[in-house]
Design a protein around this motif. Structure first.
Motif, mmCIF file in Angstrom:
data_model
loop_
_atom_site.group_PDB
_atom_site.id
_atom_site.type_symbol
_atom_site.label_atom_id
_atom_site.label_comp_id
_atom_site.label_asym_id
_atom_site.label_seq_id
_atom_site.Cartn_x
_atom_site.Cartn_y
_atom_site.Cartn_z
ATOM 1 N N UNK A 178 2.905 -0.441 6.450
ATOM 2 C CA UNK A 178 2.284 0.088 5.155
ATOM 3 C C UNK A 178 0.793 -0.039 5.562
ATOM 4 N N UNK A 179 -0.007 0.768 5.265
ATOM 5 C CA UNK A 179 -1.452 0.977 5.767
ATOM 6 C C UNK A 179 -2.145 0.870 4.238
ATOM 7 N N UNK A 180 -3.555 1.074 4.087
ATOM 8 C CA UNK A 180 -4.558 1.626 3.359
ATOM 9 C C UNK A 180 -4.614 2.468 2.913
ATOM 10 N N UNK A 181 -5.642 3.027 4.516
ATOM 11 C CA UNK A 181 -5.685 4.447 4.568
ATOM 12 C C UNK A 181 -5.183 4.517 6.104
ATOM 13 N N UNK A 182 -4.362 5.758 5.920
ATOM 14 C CA UNK A 182 -3.630 6.221 6.895
ATOM 15 C C UNK A 182 -4.083 7.277 7.995
ATOM 16 N N UNK A 183 -5.116 8.247 7.112
ATOM 17 C CA UNK A 183 -5.561 9.361 7.932
ATOM 18 C C UNK A 183 -6.765 8.775 9.407
ATOM 19 N N UNK A 184 -7.537 7.848 8.501
ATOM 20 C CA UNK A 184 -8.149 6.827 9.958
ATOM 21 C C UNK A 184 -7.549 6.791 10.990
ATOM 22 N N UNK A 185 -6.959 6.227 10.715
ATOM 23 C CA UNK A 185 -5.589 5.230 11.952
ATOM 24 C C UNK A 185 -5.332 6.821 13.056
ATOM 25 N N UNK A 186 -4.519 7.714 12.253
ATOM 26 C CA UNK A 186 -3.932 8.292 12.881
ATOM 27 C C UNK A 186 -4.301 9.637 13.236
ATOM 28 N N UNK A 187 -6.421 9.828 13.001
ATOM 29 C CA UNK A 187 -7.082 11.109 13.779
ATOM 30 C C UNK A 187 -7.214 10.203 15.330
ATOM 31 N N UNK A 188 -6.613 11.230 16.325
ATOM 32 C CA UNK A 188 -6.822 10.335 17.783
ATOM 33 C C UNK A 188 -8.700 9.964 17.377
ATOM 34 N N UNK A 189 -9.331 11.079 16.859
ATOM 35 C CA UNK A 189 -10.946 10.849 17.220
ATOM 36 C C UNK A 189 -11.813 9.564 16.719
ATOM 37 N N UNK A 190 -10.866 8.905 15.769
ATOM 38 C CA UNK A 190 -11.515 8.095 15.105
ATOM 39 C C UNK A 190 -10.515 6.856 15.191
ATOM 40 N N UNK A 191 -9.494 7.464 14.888
ATOM 41 C CA UNK A 191 -8.634 5.187 15.543
ATOM 42 C C UNK A 191 -8.406 3.440 14.253
ATOM 43 N N UNK A 230 1.044 -1.115 -0.054
ATOM 44 C CA UNK A 230 0.076 0.395 0.034
ATOM 45 C C UNK A 230 0.901 1.239 0.246
ATOM 46 N N UNK A 231 0.284 2.617 -0.175
ATOM 47 C CA UNK A 231 1.077 3.803 -1.183
ATOM 48 C C UNK A 231 0.857 4.159 0.781
ATOM 49 N N UNK A 232 0.680 4.065 1.828
ATOM 50 C CA UNK A 232 0.905 4.952 3.253
ATOM 51 C C UNK A 232 1.812 4.130 4.285
ATOM 52 N N UNK A 233 2.881 4.909 4.553
ATOM 53 C CA UNK A 233 3.672 4.248 5.668
ATOM 54 C C UNK A 233 4.061 4.789 7.266
ATOM 55 N N UNK A 234 3.573 4.490 7.975
ATOM 56 C CA UNK A 234 2.971 4.840 9.848
ATOM 57 C C UNK A 234 4.242 4.333 10.436
ATOM 58 N N UNK A 235 4.808 5.261 10.831
ATOM 59 C CA UNK A 235 6.206 5.237 11.648
ATOM 60 C C UNK A 235 5.709 4.965 12.827
ATOM 61 N N UNK A 244 -5.787 -7.076 4.748
ATOM 62 C CA UNK A 244 -6.661 -5.725 5.419
ATOM 63 C C UNK A 244 -5.578 -5.773 7.242
ATOM 64 N N UNK A 245 -4.992 -6.273 7.994
ATOM 65 C CA UNK A 245 -4.915 -6.253 9.215
ATOM 66 C C UNK A 245 -5.273 -4.913 10.138
ATOM 67 N N UNK A 246 -4.986 -3.649 9.204
ATOM 68 C CA UNK A 246 -5.430 -2.546 10.003
ATOM 69 C C UNK A 246 -6.715 -2.494 10.421
ATOM 70 N N UNK A 247 -7.988 -3.804 9.854
ATOM 71 C CA UNK A 247 -9.159 -3.331 10.151
ATOM 72 C C UNK A 247 -9.520 -3.908 11.042
ATOM 73 N N UNK A 248 -8.346 -5.122 11.173
ATOM 74 C CA UNK A 248 -9.140 -6.253 13.134
ATOM 75 C C UNK A 248 -7.486 -5.595 14.117
#
Ligand code: COA
Length: 374
Positions: free
Chosen positions: A68-81, A14-19, A185-189
């Protein structure tokens, strides 16, 4: 007699990486907000304050530096995570299938195969996006492959279970070539609000093209010498999401419908189980561990891999002997050992032996001995 070979692999990243630092910053913002909102209850002793996470701890405990993640913004948004992956209409290809197709197309291209050459598609992964139709049938359709497809879920071990199934199909003459695909898509679970595990997983898709040596056109494919599978029930890694437990009322977390684990117990129980399985497997094939040029191990925790390699080989191994990808990909469930194989197998010389090994929830473990063909 048919000789199944791995003729090519494919990788979709996936195109996005989160450190770790980015992940911890968002987690700690959530912790601060939670503790502020519950200040009175915390002061009264009725609510436990949340503890902050820590990037150096994560790297030391697991070896993971980024994912790497499919979507970065949603994961990093402290109100959403949680990742923000909009649902698609039924007429559009599903997200998991799309990733699978990208990895599969690369494997087909590298293996010099078209849809007409392939008879079966196995989507072997931890979490399917839906109950049915099987993801494999959608992937098969998107690739234009005739024949059949079905899903295999043995959590982190799914890929090796898929490899044995495909090899058996080739030996039995049930398929000329099989695509085993591992979209994750491990970030989904993953529960990004859980300090113990929020750093563990990443997203990716891998694909493995398996066919008979007689039809293989790639130079020096990997012969599947022997496979061994094992399962033993354990609740120490579990995810209760399913169709019997529909979504909770708005805003209520259901942490047990996401990934949960007893990480310490997993470490202690899985290391001996996997090491013994590999040694028994090698012994049954009349092979010494020293005959293995490379170990492509499941990528969950560097400490676990170091211990398994040491028990198997009898000494500390180098990164060349047991390649590491979890530093940049994190745990990608079924795909981890296949990413390692994809990235670190080209330099193997004809005749050299290696071992692909997966392990995870179930417990489940799979061991595949391969030899670079002449
Ligand atoms: N930041 C800072 N500290 C943290 C933390 C975080 N994100 N998460 C946990 N800690 C703390 C704990 O509170 C604990 O503190 P304490 O000693 O004061 O109680 C300490 O760090 C150690 O925690 P623990 O959970 O025992 O860590 P660990 O060293 O066992 O590492 C794992 C945790 C999950 C990385 C490790 O157990 C593991 O990888 N196990 C195998 C998992 C696996 O392979 N799973 C397969 C999934 S498919």
């Amino acid at each position: 007699m048919a000789q199944p070979v791995i003729s090519a692999t494919g990788l979709y990243t996936p195109p996005h990486s989160i450190s770790n630092e980015e992940l911890v910053e968002s987690f700690n913002a959530y912790v601060e907000q939670f503790n502020k909102e519950h200040a009175a209850d915390i002061a009264a002793g009725t609510v436990q304050p949340l503890e902050p996470s820590n990037a150096p701890f994560i790297e030391k405990a697991s070896g993971i530096k980024a994912r790497f993640v499919v979507n970065k913004d949603g994961i990093l948004d402290p109100a959403r995570m949680t990742p923000n992956i909009p649902e698609r209409p039924d007429g559009e290809i599903s997200v998991l299938a799309e990733m699978a197709v990208a990895a599969a197309q690369q494997a087909m291209e590298r293996g010099g195969k078209t849809a007409q050459d392939i008879d079966a598609v196995l989507v072997a992964a931890s979490n399917m996006q839906r109950a049915y139709p099987a993801m494999a049938v959608e992937v098969q359709d998107a690739l234009g492959i005739e024949g059949f497809g079905f899903d295999i879920n043995v959590a982190c071990s799914s890929a090796t279970f898929g490899i044995q199934t495909a090899a058996d199909f080739i030996r039995a003459g049930h398929a000329r070539a099989v695509l085993v695909v591992n979209p994750e898509i491990c970030s989904g679970h993953l529960n990004f609000r859980d300090r113990d595990s929020h750093f563990i997983f990443g997203d990716v898709a891998t694909a493995i093209l398996i066919e008979d040596a007689s039809t293989c056109t790639t130079p020096h494919p990997f012969e599947i010498v022997s496979t061994r599978l094992k399962t033993k029930f354990s609740n120490n890694i579990r995810n209760n999401f399913g169709f019997l437990n529909r979504a909770a009322p708005e805003g209520v977390d259901q942490p047990d419908k996401l990934f949960v684990q007893e990480g310490r117990k997993v470490f202690k129980e899985v290391v001996p189980m996997v090491s013994e399985m590999i040694l028994t497997h090698l012994g049954d094939e009349g092979l010494e561990a020293s005959a293995l040029k490379r170990l492509w191990l499941h990528q969950a925790n560097q400490g676990m891999n170091d211990m398994i390699s040491k028990r198997v080989i009898g000494r500390d191994v180098t990164r060349e002997e047991a390649p590491v990808i979890l530093d940049t990909y994190a745990n990608t469930s079924s795909a981890g050992s296949i990413i390692a194989f994809h990235k670190y197998s080209e330099d193997m010389a004809p005749g050299e032996l290696g071992l692909i090994c997966s392990f995870g929830a179930g417990y489940s473990a799979g061991s595949v001995i391969v030899r670079r063909a002449a």
